[in-house]
Design an enzyme around this catalytic site. Sequence first.
Site, PDB file in Angstrom:
ATOM      1  N   GLN A  17       0.783  -1.239   0.000  1.00 56.63           N
ATOM      2  CA  GLN A  17       0.000   0.000   0.000  1.00 56.63           C
ATOM      3  C   GLN A  17       0.819   1.296   0.000  1.00 56.63           C
ATOM      4  OE1 GLN A  17      -3.357   2.351   2.681  1.00 56.63           O
ATOM      5  NE2 GLN A  17      -3.079   0.212   3.086  1.00 56.63           N
ATOM      6  N   GLU A 139       1.359  -1.410   8.223  1.00 58.97           N
ATOM      7  CA  GLU A 139       0.572  -0.270   8.717  1.00 58.97           C
ATOM      8  C   GLU A 139       0.497  -0.137  10.241  1.00 58.97           C
ATOM      9  OE1 GLU A 139      -1.467   2.232   7.141  1.00 58.97           O
ATOM     10  OE2 GLU A 139      -1.766   2.865   9.202  1.00 58.97           O
ATOM     11  N   ASP A 168       0.589   3.652   6.010  1.00 60.32           N
ATOM     12  CA  ASP A 168       0.839   3.309   4.606  1.00 60.32           C
ATOM     13  C   ASP A 168       0.534   4.477   3.671  1.00 60.32           C
ATOM     14  OD1 ASP A 168       1.758   0.753   4.973  1.00 60.32           O
ATOM     15  OD2 ASP A 168      -0.200  -0.175   4.802  1.00 60.32           O
ATOM     16  N   GLY A 247      -7.400  20.649  18.888  1.00 57.80           N
ATOM     17  CA  GLY A 247      -7.048  22.068  18.769  1.00 57.80           C
ATOM     18  C   GLY A 247      -7.482  22.844  19.997  1.00 57.80           C
TER      19      GLY A 247
HETATM   20  N1  COA Z   1      12.150  -9.806  -9.367  1.00 57.55           N
HETATM   21  C1  COA Z   1      12.895 -10.512  -8.513  1.00 57.55           C
HETATM   22  N2  COA Z   1      12.787 -10.404  -7.178  1.00 57.55           N
HETATM   23  C2  COA Z   1      11.867  -9.552  -6.701  1.00 57.55           C
HETATM   24  C3  COA Z   1      11.042  -8.776  -7.548  1.00 57.55           C
HETATM   25  C4  COA Z   1      11.220  -8.931  -8.935  1.00 57.55           C
HETATM   26  N3  COA Z   1      10.479  -8.271  -9.829  1.00 57.55           N
HETATM   27  N4  COA Z   1      10.225  -8.032  -6.784  1.00 57.55           N
HETATM   28  C5  COA Z   1      10.512  -8.326  -5.496  1.00 57.55           C
HETATM   29  N5  COA Z   1      11.510  -9.243  -5.448  1.00 57.55           N
HETATM   30  C6  COA Z   1      12.116  -9.819  -4.257  1.00 57.55           C
HETATM   31  C7  COA Z   1      12.884  -8.844  -3.425  1.00 57.55           C
HETATM   32  O1  COA Z   1      14.125  -8.552  -4.008  1.00 57.55           O
HETATM   33  C8  COA Z   1      12.994  -9.619  -2.116  1.00 57.55           C
HETATM   34  O2  COA Z   1      14.047 -10.542  -2.215  1.00 57.55           O
HETATM   35  P1  COA Z   1      15.148 -10.797  -1.047  1.00 57.55           P
HETATM   36  O3  COA Z   1      14.369 -10.983   0.212  1.00 57.55           O
HETATM   37  O4  COA Z   1      15.842 -12.020  -1.490  1.00 57.55           O
HETATM   38  O5  COA Z   1      16.009  -9.605  -1.002  1.00 57.55           O
HETATM   39  C9  COA Z   1      11.701 -10.412  -2.085  1.00 57.55           C
HETATM   40  O6  COA Z   1      11.123 -10.294  -3.378  1.00 57.55           O
HETATM   41  C10 COA Z   1      10.664 -10.012  -1.061  1.00 57.55           C
HETATM   42  O7  COA Z   1      10.565  -8.600  -0.922  1.00 57.55           O
HETATM   43  P2  COA Z   1      10.109  -7.981   0.483  1.00 57.55           P
HETATM   44  O8  COA Z   1      10.033  -6.513   0.327  1.00 57.55           O
HETATM   45  O9  COA Z   1      11.017  -8.494   1.546  1.00 57.55           O
HETATM   46  O10 COA Z   1       8.640  -8.584   0.645  1.00 57.55           O
HETATM   47  P3  COA Z   1       7.931  -9.217   1.937  1.00 57.55           P
HETATM   48  O11 COA Z   1       6.608  -9.656   1.449  1.00 57.55           O
HETATM   49  O12 COA Z   1       8.763 -10.220   2.617  1.00 57.55           O
HETATM   50  O13 COA Z   1       7.763  -7.964   2.936  1.00 57.55           O
HETATM   51  C11 COA Z   1       6.982  -5.759   3.597  1.00 57.55           C
HETATM   52  C12 COA Z   1       6.731  -7.019   2.734  1.00 57.55           C
HETATM   53  C13 COA Z   1       5.934  -4.751   3.213  1.00 57.55           C
HETATM   54  C14 COA Z   1       6.873  -6.125   5.080  1.00 57.55           C
HETATM   55  C15 COA Z   1       8.393  -5.217   3.291  1.00 57.55           C
HETATM   56  O14 COA Z   1       8.530  -5.044   1.911  1.00 57.55           O
HETATM   57  C16 COA Z   1       8.708  -3.906   3.991  1.00 57.55           C
HETATM   58  O15 COA Z   1       8.971  -3.848   5.190  1.00 57.55           O
HETATM   59  N6  COA Z   1       8.707  -2.803   3.209  1.00 57.55           N
HETATM   60  C17 COA Z   1       9.082  -1.498   3.715  1.00 57.55           C
HETATM   61  C18 COA Z   1       7.998  -0.876   4.543  1.00 57.55           C
HETATM   62  C19 COA Z   1       6.679  -0.798   3.844  1.00 57.55           C
HETATM   63  O16 COA Z   1       6.527  -0.205   2.811  1.00 57.55           O
HETATM   64  N7  COA Z   1       5.683  -1.398   4.489  1.00 57.55           N
HETATM   65  C20 COA Z   1       4.299  -1.149   4.170  1.00 57.55           C
HETATM   66  C21 COA Z   1       3.794  -1.954   3.135  1.00 57.55           C
HETATM   67  S1  COA Z   1       2.163  -1.343   2.828  1.00 57.55           S
END
Ligand code: COA
Length: 415
Positions: A17, A139, A168, A247
């Site tokens: 999000q 979030e 988010d 406020g």
């Molecule tokens: N091609 C190849 N690999 C890809 C890719 C693509 N097109 N798109 C994503 N990936 C990979 C990433 O490189 C990552 O690999 P790695 O763990 O080996 O480095 C993997 O997919 C997973 O990405 P990740 O961001 O860790 O996803 P997740 O589902 O485990 O975590 C969140 C989700 C939201 C918790 C995390 O992304 C996060 O903390 N983000 C920052 C804060 C944020 O925005 N949170 C709010 C979300 S609404």
Amino acid sequence: MGKALEGVRILDFTHVQSGPTCTQLLAWFGADVIKVERAGEGDATRGQLRDIAGVDSLYFTMLNHNKRSMTLDAKRPAGKEVLETLIKQCDVLVENFAPGALDRMGFSWERIQELNPRMIVASVKGFGPGPYEHCKVYENVAQCTGGAAATTGFDDGPPLVSGAQIGDSGSGLHLALGIVTALYQRNTTGRGQKVLTSMQDAVLNLCRVKLRDQQRLERNGVMEEYPQFAGGQFGESVPRAGNAFGGGQPGWILKCKGWENDPNAYIYFIAQAQVWPSVCKLIGREEWITDPEYATPKARLPRLMSIFATVEEWSTTLTKFEAMDILNKYDIPCGPILSMKEIAEEPSLRATGTIVEVDHPERGPYLSVGNPIKLSDSPTEVRRSPLLGEHTDEVLADLGYSREQIALLREERVI
Ligand code: COA
């Protein structure tokens, strides 16, 4: 007249999000947003909270309007080459992967700068530099660590998260402002820069008045507009203030006619000092206009809750809309508690494009929130979200790839 951000090309590496909120805004302002997703599943929200089997969820469709979608395995050598081409030809890369994911993919800030020194790299992370910088965040974690949960709810209940997605969507809004600011600075410097929004920072920024109150509490030991002032006690940190106004004018949520059966038959009422005589006349307490115990805002502070209870005796005789009409006649600030159903059906929100009906080839028509920021010379047309990989060939052709090269990438399962 073109769109405000026409000509700006965004490599959209966002998911869930926070990041998608940001890139959707940029797309609404006219940027060409290319959403890069893994083949097969794509953004995980496509499949989350589905209301129709096999069709992109509303979660996804409502956060990804006006974008193009291409699939790419960015971890395979041929995929990395495509990503390099994208980086060279885009102005901004937006990502909200878990910390370190972009580096692990081989695209550190230094590497991106080598490829394109004008590129702006914009990230949402859960936390800024510090003890939690490596944590994954969603979030409600941000609401809890940014001060919102501790200050929301009632004194005798647990911390509460808000229905508003301030962690988010709030972070996405902050990031979008950072990006357009960096684009503006690039006009004079010719260089890109990193833009970081931490979700904790974004929530704290929206909780600014609570840090204000923390310092008032530490100085004076009490806060007179808080419900705890009348007989309750203050501790060391800002307490949950129920429905007290943040406020300088006291306010509270009051019951209206039908509250016994309708969870939203309530109105927010503000006892603004300027209109106090009108309030007294309306509720049949004209003596309060001159009574020294009620006549001034300061005198009213210790008895606010009993004043609200008296106004509520009046408001429960009226529906929330009747109360709204009457209070507005006297310029008394107030607002009915509108249910999501009422908001979805509100004609004025449809007329301004704040609520829009969008058609989708697989799910049919659905409602969404349109662009809440209205530019007079750059109006927003909301276009449906892309199907997974719908624009892969088109984007690759734009980047200069031939049909044969695209076919090869597909054969090798890179796209
Ligand atoms: N091609 C190849 N690999 C890809 C890719 C693509 N097109 N798109 C994503 N990936 C990979 C990433 O490189 C990552 O690999 P790695 O763990 O080996 O480095 C993997 O997919 C997973 O990405 P990740 O961001 O860790 O996803 P997740 O589902 O485990 O975590 C969140 C989700 C939201 C918790 C995390 O992304 C996060 O903390 N983000 C920052 C804060 C944020 O925005 N949170 C709010 C979300 S609404």
